[in-house]
Structure formats: C-alpha cells, structure tokens
Design a protein around this motif. Structure first.
Motif, PDB file in Angstrom:
ATOM      1  N   GLN A   1      -4.910   1.913  -4.190  1.00 54.90           N
ATOM      2  CA  GLN A   1      -4.339   1.349  -2.979  1.00 54.90           C
ATOM      3  C   GLN A   1      -2.851   1.666  -2.855  1.00 54.90           C
ATOM      4  O   GLN A   1      -2.311   1.726  -1.757  1.00 54.90           O
ATOM      5  CB  GLN A   1      -4.552  -0.167  -2.964  1.00 54.90           C
ATOM      6  N   THR A   2      -2.175   1.889  -3.979  1.00 54.31           N
ATOM      7  CA  THR A   2      -0.762   2.262  -3.925  1.00 54.31           C
ATOM      8  C   THR A   2      -0.587   3.597  -3.223  1.00 54.31           C
ATOM      9  O   THR A   2       0.275   3.757  -2.353  1.00 54.31           O
ATOM     10  CB  THR A   2      -0.171   2.348  -5.351  1.00 54.31           C
TER      11      THR A   2
ATOM     12  N   SER B   1      -1.191   3.348   0.420  1.00 49.85           N
ATOM     13  CA  SER B   1      -0.163   2.641   1.185  1.00 49.85           C
ATOM     14  C   SER B   1       0.777   3.610   1.898  1.00 49.85           C
ATOM     15  O   SER B   1       1.575   3.206   2.745  1.00 49.85           O
ATOM     16  CB  SER B   1       0.644   1.723   0.269  1.00 49.85           C
TER      17      SER B   1
ATOM     18  N   THR C   1       7.687   1.775   6.152  1.00 46.34           N
ATOM     19  CA  THR C   1       6.789   2.388   5.178  1.00 46.34           C
ATOM     20  C   THR C   1       7.428   2.429   3.794  1.00 46.34           C
ATOM     21  O   THR C   1       6.764   2.179   2.786  1.00 46.34           O
ATOM     22  CB  THR C   1       6.420   3.818   5.612  1.00 46.34           C
TER      23      THR C   1
ATOM     24  N   ALA D   1       5.649   0.645   0.782  1.00 45.63           N
ATOM     25  CA  ALA D   1       5.193   1.444  -0.356  1.00 45.63           C
ATOM     26  C   ALA D   1       5.879   1.000  -1.644  1.00 45.63           C
ATOM     27  O   ALA D   1       5.265   0.966  -2.716  1.00 45.63           O
ATOM     28  CB  ALA D   1       5.460   2.923  -0.100  1.00 45.63           C
TER      29      ALA D   1
ATOM     30  N   VAL E   1       4.129  -2.144  -2.768  1.00 48.06           N
ATOM     31  CA  VAL E   1       2.823  -1.851  -3.368  1.00 48.06           C
ATOM     32  C   VAL E   1       3.009  -1.267  -4.767  1.00 48.06           C
ATOM     33  O   VAL E   1       2.282  -1.600  -5.704  1.00 48.06           O
ATOM     34  CB  VAL E   1       2.013  -0.886  -2.479  1.00 48.06           C
TER      35      VAL E   1
ATOM     36  N   VAL F   1      -1.040  -1.056   4.017  1.00 50.30           N
ATOM     37  CA  VAL F   1      -0.083  -1.627   3.076  1.00 50.30           C
ATOM     38  C   VAL F   1      -0.310  -3.127   2.879  1.00 50.30           C
ATOM     39  O   VAL F   1       0.297  -3.731   1.993  1.00 50.30           O
ATOM     40  CB  VAL F   1       1.377  -1.353   3.500  1.00 50.30           C
TER      41      VAL F   1
ATOM     42  N   ILE G   1       6.361  -5.826   0.924  1.00 45.84           N
ATOM     43  CA  ILE G   1       5.290  -5.364   1.793  1.00 45.84           C
ATOM     44  C   ILE G   1       5.368  -6.060   3.149  1.00 45.84           C
ATOM     45  O   ILE G   1       5.237  -5.425   4.209  1.00 45.84           O
ATOM     46  CB  ILE G   1       3.924  -5.624   1.142  1.00 45.84           C
TER      47      ILE G   1
END
Length: 301
Positions: A99-100, A103, A129, A133, A136, A248, A277
C-alpha cells in the motif's frame, strides 16, 4: 442540491477507502493456498458474474461500439494488468509495503492527466501527495525491514502505474454506468487472468481452508464489486487526480487489518504517519479550490 451531491461523493470516497483497505490482506490470505494468477482469476470471474446479474436485474443497457471498447480497455488496465502484478508482488511482500507504493497513485495520476492534457498541474495536489506518501512510508516503516525482492517491487510499481492510467482513461472514455463499466471490465480482465494462469501452469483448484474462502468472499463482494462501483462513482464526479487520493487513505486501513489478521508489525509510527496522510488528503483532494476568475468584458467601442 450541490451540497448533497458533494456529501454523497465524499461518503463514496470514504467507503471506497474502507472497503479497499481489506484487499491487500485478502490477497495475502488467498496467495497462501492458491497460485496468484489463479486466485485473481477466480476473484474477478466471480465478481463479473455478480455484476452481470445486477445488470440483468436492473435492465442496464450493454455498451456498444466505442463505449464497449473503452470498458474493455478500462478492465484490462484496472483489473487485468494491475492485479496480475499486485498478486505476484504480494506473495513476497507485506500488505503495508504494497500500500505504500500504491500511495503514489495520486501523483502518477496527476502527472499522467497533465501529460494527456486532461488537467492542469496543481501544486497543492503534488504537495498533498508528498505529505500523504511520507505518512504512508512512516506508518509502514516496519514493512521495509528485511529483504524486498526486486521483481516483486517492480511489479508493485507497474501495478501503481496501471491503476493511475486506468483512472485517467475513465475521464477520456464514453460515460458508462458504473455497474456496467465494471461488469464488462472485470469480465475482460477475468478472461485475461485465466489465460495468464493457464500459461503460467497454475494449479486450478478450489480452496480447502475456511480462511481462504472467507478471503475470496470478501475480495469478490466487498473488495471488487462494491469498491470499484463506488470508486467509479467518485471518478465521474471528481477530477481523476483528486479521486485517486483514495489510495493514500487505504494504507491506514490495510496496515491496521494486516496487523490484526496477518501479524504485520504495528508500532507507534501509525500515530505519526496518519496525521501526515490526513494533511495530504486535505490539500490534494478535500481542500476547497478557488473559483476560476472570470475574464473581464471587452471595452465597448
């Protein structure tokens, strides 16, 4: 009326994030018993049948011509290529790290949309973003410990880019009902995934473990049908780069679920990363944009 529509879109955005948060964990459980491409083919094959049944009950028109080609293209990108790569990567990588990388979808979506002249570059979207990011990466810090196979990491990057391009493509394609778009797209992707599974020599068998059945059930109903119908609802109402900020929010849900169900390490870094986030999502997706200035009227002769 506009406020009600905005609230409905925001509710769909949050529901998408919550439902999609369980996907990476479900895929990890599926991969423990089923070959990756076979598991993905089963998931989207079952989801496409469910959506086609919904189309029949609601008597939704089947797309033709350019609309049909667009729905197939969306399915190949958003489900076929994306999930073939993601399923392969998640065999060796924890859900948190997966998921990182995902993101970064908002930034990739923004850059692709700008390159294809669908949106203007927005500094706040890029800044959002970066914040998201970073958040995350902080909450997934434990996921970076240990060896990460390069092919798996590259597969994740490819999956992220395919997701981004699929979201941008929706804005260029003829508008199709969200249920219909997903039904046609998932059917096309399922055919592609079944063919890929056959070519890879996967063992075609049904699960034996109850945990795998539960994971598949969730991936079909919650993680595929509901998630992507809601996601297209958002994409049709927001800019592609704005809608993609769902990627994210998903990691927070995914990491908590992965810690609960998959024994992924969960530390106090979650408390540090989550505010980053939220700031990123606010700046990139939720912050009210200034209304465009109207051109001045030309002076009368």
């Amino acid at each position: 009326m506009q406020r009600a529509a905005d609230r409905a879109t925001l509710a769909a955005f949050l529901a998408t994030a919550l439902l999609a948060g369980g996907n990476a964990v479900g895929v990890r459980f599926s991969n423990r018993e089923l070959d990756p491409l076979w598991g993905a083919a089963l998931r989207f094959g079952a989801a496409s049948l469910l959506l086609l049944a919904v189309m029949a009950v609601r008597r939704l028109e089947f797309p033709r011509g350019r609309a049909l080609a667009g729905a197939v293209l969306f399915g190949v990108l958003n489900f076929g290529v994306t999930f073939a790569l993601a399923y392969y990567a998640l065999v060796r990588i924890h859900a948190g790290l997966g998921q990182t990388v995902l993101s970064l979808v908002p930034l990739a979506t923004l850059l692709l949309a700008v390159a294809q002249r669908l949106e203007r570059f927005r500094l706040m979207a890029a800044v959002g973003t970066v914040f998201a990011a970073a958040g995350v990466a902080v909450i997934s810090r434990a996921s970076f410990e240990g060896d990460v196979p390069l092919p798996s990491f590259l597969a994740l990057v490819g999956s992220m880019l395919a997701f981004a391009q699929a979201t941008v493509s929706v804005r260029r394609l003829p508008k199709v009902h969200a249920v219909t778009m997903n039904a046609v797209g998932m059917t096309a992707a399922a055919v592609l995934l079944f063919a890929g599974s056959l070519a890879a020599g996967d063992t075609w068998r049904l699960p034996d473990r109850a945990a795998t059945w539960w994971a598949l059930a969730y991936l079909v109903v919650g993680g595929s049908v509901l998630t992507f119908v809601l996601y297209l609802f958002v994409v049709h109402r927001w800019d592609a780069s704005r809608a993609s900020y769902v990627f994210v929010v998903i990691p927070v849900v995914a990491i908590v679920l992965s810690a609960w169900l998959d024994d992924e390490p969960l530390t106090s870094w979650l408390l540090i990363g989550t505010p980053l986030i939220l700031v990123g999502v606010y700046l990139g997706a939720l912050r009210k944009r200034p209304a465009p200035s109207l051109p001045r009227p030309a002076p009368r002769p």
